[in-house]
Scaffold this motif. Structure first.
Motif, mmCIF file in Angstrom:
data_model
loop_
_atom_site.group_PDB
_atom_site.id
_atom_site.type_symbol
_atom_site.label_atom_id
_atom_site.label_comp_id
_atom_site.label_asym_id
_atom_site.label_seq_id
_atom_site.Cartn_x
_atom_site.Cartn_y
_atom_site.Cartn_z
ATOM 1 N N UNK A 12 0.839 -1.200 0.000
ATOM 2 C CA UNK A 12 0.000 0.000 0.000
ATOM 3 C C UNK A 12 0.874 1.250 0.000
ATOM 4 N N UNK A 13 1.923 1.243 0.819
ATOM 5 C CA UNK A 13 2.793 2.412 0.868
ATOM 6 C C UNK A 13 3.483 2.634 -0.464
ATOM 7 N N UNK A 14 3.988 1.544 -1.044
ATOM 8 C CA UNK A 14 4.674 1.689 -2.320
ATOM 9 C C UNK A 14 3.748 2.238 -3.383
ATOM 10 N N UNK A 15 2.529 1.709 -3.433
ATOM 11 C CA UNK A 15 1.601 2.162 -4.465
ATOM 12 C C UNK A 15 1.162 3.584 -4.195
ATOM 13 N N UNK A 16 0.996 3.942 -2.923
ATOM 14 C CA UNK A 16 0.546 5.320 -2.701
ATOM 15 C C UNK A 16 1.664 6.307 -2.969
ATOM 16 N N UNK A 17 2.914 5.917 -2.708
ATOM 17 C CA UNK A 17 4.014 6.823 -3.061
ATOM 18 C C UNK A 17 4.096 6.971 -4.578
#
Lengths: 107, 157
Positions: free
Chosen positions: B127-132
């Motif tokens: 989730x963090x990777x995709x939101x970044x």
């Protein structure tokens, strides 16, 4: 600065949830196939069913999550107020101090 | 969804309450929609509405509670890690996803706990990777959008 509307937030959240869900479904579908073997219909069908169901549920939940948490918070309103009244600041504190998070405040 | 570098959130102890309530609402509403459809589909014809409402009443608060436990514990770990490390970066979120998954499955033994922790950390990392990536994709850095420099007014005239 205008906030985007809630529907915009919903769309963005659902899009991101869909992306996350596809990736998660790919990873866990692969894991499940490697561990338990494919169900009836073959490898690709199992994997794609995993990916689609995971993407759908993640999109639903993350869309709703970003829909209901999208109201401008008090800090945002305070920030806008400070940006409008930059010369005054708030309680004689400079804007940079007020915008810092509580951890960063050393005083 | 990304929580780090977001200045509109509450300061730390209070954000736990905020997250718990938000997660409960998110789970309850999402599960309400889901089980409304499912209950209507699984009811006999003529009793679809009442079947759907019964399914929602029975199941939506349960999933909301599960979400609330996950979100509240996650936020607690996040605040704890922020306080210990005095830093805010995606590793906080990944580590708190790991710890939350591990703690919530602790009753199932060390194997189930490790599996659930790995699931939590992996999901949060994704989730963090995709939101970044999404924030880089949707909103290019404001440093690029420099205003055009006006030539100085001609003072000699």
């Amino acid at each position: 600065m205008e906030q985007p509307s809630r529907i915009e937030y919903l769309k963005r959240g659902a899009l991101m949830g869909g992306a996350v869900g596809v990736c998660l479904g790919f990873a866990f579908g692969t894991y499940h196939i490697l561990r338990f073997g494919p169900s009836q219909g073959g490898y690709l069908s199992t994997l794609s069913r995993y990916m689609i169901s995971s993407a759908g549920s993640f999109a639903l939940f993350m869309g709703i999550g970003s829909f209901i948490r999208s109201e401008p918070s008090k800090n945002m309103m305070l920030k806008q107020y400070l940006e409008q009244h930059r010369s005054h600041g708030f309680a004689n504190l400079p804007v940079e101090v007020l915008e810092r998070k509580r951890w960063d405040r050393k005083f | 969804m990304s929580r780090y570098g977001d200045y509109t959130r509450d300061p730390c102890p209070w954000v736990i309450l905020n997250d718990t309530g938000g997660a409960f609402a998110m789970g309850a509403i999402g599960s309400g929609i889901w089980h409304f459809v499912k209950g209507a589909k699984n009811s006999p014809k003529g009793e679809r509405i009442i079947g759907a409402i019964t399914a929602v009443k029975a199941r939506a608060p349960v999933l909301g509670g599960n979400f609330a436990v996950w979100g509240g514990l996650f936020s607690t770990f996040d605040c704890t890690l922020k306080g210990i490390r005095q830093k805010e970066d995606p590793w906080n979120l990944i580590a708190s996803g790991f710890l939350t998954g591990g703690v919530l499955a602790a009753r199932g033994g060390i194997g189930a706990s490790a599996r659930s922790a790995a699931f939590g950390a992996f999901a949060l990392a994704l989730i963090e990777g995709i939101s970044i990536a999404a924030s880089k994709f949707f909103a290019p850095s404001p440093m690029i959008q420099m205003p055009d420099l006006q030539p100085p007014p001609n003072v000699s005239a």
